[in-house]
Design a protein around this motif. Structure first.
Motif, short mmCIF file in Angstrom:
data_model
loop_
_atom_site.label_atom_id
_atom_site.label_comp_id
_atom_site.label_asym_id
_atom_site.label_seq_id
_atom_site.Cartn_x
_atom_site.Cartn_y
_atom_site.Cartn_z
N ALA A 9 9.71 -8.75 5.83
CA ALA A 9 8.93 -7.76 6.57
C ALA A 9 8.21 -6.82 5.61
O ALA A 9 7.05 -6.47 5.83
N LEU A 10 8.88 -6.43 4.54
CA LEU A 10 8.23 -5.57 3.55
C LEU A 10 7.10 -6.31 2.84
O LEU A 10 6.03 -5.75 2.60
N ARG A 11 7.32 -7.58 2.53
CA ARG A 11 6.32 -8.37 1.80
C ARG A 11 5.02 -8.47 2.60
O ARG A 11 3.92 -8.45 2.04
N GLN A 12 5.12 -8.55 3.91
CA GLN A 12 3.93 -8.68 4.75
C GLN A 12 3.08 -7.41 4.75
O GLN A 12 1.91 -7.44 5.12
N LYS A 13 3.66 -6.31 4.32
CA LYS A 13 2.92 -5.05 4.29
C LYS A 13 2.19 -4.83 2.97
O LYS A 13 1.43 -3.87 2.82
N MET A 22 1.34 7.16 4.23
CA MET A 22 2.78 7.02 4.17
C MET A 22 3.39 6.40 5.43
O MET A 22 4.32 5.59 5.36
N ASN A 23 2.84 6.72 6.59
CA ASN A 23 3.40 6.21 7.85
C ASN A 23 3.31 4.69 7.97
O ASN A 23 4.08 4.07 8.70
N TYR A 24 2.36 4.08 7.25
CA TYR A 24 2.21 2.62 7.26
C TYR A 24 3.49 1.94 6.79
O TYR A 24 3.82 0.84 7.23
N TYR A 25 4.22 2.60 5.90
CA TYR A 25 5.42 2.01 5.32
C TYR A 25 6.70 2.36 6.09
O TYR A 25 7.80 2.02 5.67
N GLU A 26 6.54 3.03 7.24
CA GLU A 26 7.66 3.36 8.14
C GLU A 26 8.82 4.03 7.41
O GLU A 26 9.96 3.53 7.41
N PRO A 27 8.57 5.17 6.80
CA PRO A 27 9.62 5.82 5.99
C PRO A 27 10.60 6.62 6.85
O PRO A 27 10.40 7.79 7.10
#
Length: 208
Positions: A9-13, A22-27
């Motif tokens: 899931a991280l790789r797809q981002k 920052m919100n794109y990375y769901e922190p």
């Protein structure tokens, strides 16, 4: 990282041409300030290697000392979320692990050379791919981005052309006035061992 699903899931981002808000990375996390962590990287004469990180977390840890050993107990449970902190995914539950800001690693190549260290990505690249000698790989200026605040920080002397290139990809960049993360490293090259302790911490490597 223990989940292939989470890694995928991280790789797809990942995008090569731009960074994102920052919100794109769901922190969704809370990282407490850390005061009590140390690392040792050791390679023995028989080739055995260990990368060991120890911590009590905050100053004096949990402020509880074992009566039998005299050892201060850590307060790593503080790395989990607490009530009134918005982070429902990281409350304490079975199977979850405390967060660590350290990343001890042992790397092997096809020739069985080995490295053991809490390796910053820049040090890995410089040592294993760009063939820097270990002293230069550890001491050279580095960059850091911890997402919140979402600013890419360059140590004094870091390549201004690289920082400019990152700015073109929408990174907010800034040069630090002091140094950042500390690295301890041991690398085996053929029959010789090379060890370095980060000059940022005024320490030194030792052997026997």
């Amino acid at each position: 990282m223990t989940s292939d699903y989470f890694a995928d899931a991280l790789r797809q981002k990942i995008t090569d041409d731009t960074t994102h808000h920052m919100n794109y990375y769901e922190p969704e996390y809370f990282v407490p300030e850390n005061h009590g962590t140390a690392h040792r990287s050791v390679v023995a004469e028989d080739g055995s290697a260990v990368a060991a990180t120890s911590t009590i977390n905050h100053l004096f840890g949990s402020k509880v000392m074992s009566h039998s050993t005299g050892i201060l107990l850590n307060n790593e449970m503080d790395d989990f979320s607490s009530p009134l902190i918005t982070n429902g995914l990281e409350f304490v539950s079975p199977g979850k692990r405390p967060l660590s800001s350290m990343c001890p690693a042992i790397l092997f190549d096809k020739g069985m050379s080995q490295a053991t260290m809490p390796f910053h990505c820049c040090v890995i690249l410089n040592s294993l791919f760009f063939n820097y000698d270990l002293k230069k790989a550890v001491a050279d200026p580095r960059i850091h981005n911890q997402l919140s605040p979402n600013t890419t920080l360059g140590e004094p002397g870091f390549d201004e052309r690289v920082m400019a290139g990152l700015a073109l990809k929408n990174h907010e960049t800034e040069f630090l006035t002091a140094t950042g993360a500390v690295v301890q490293a041991v690398v085996r090259q053929r029959d010789r061992l090379h060890a370095e302790s980060d000059p940022r911490k005024w320490d030194y490597a030792a052997g026997y």
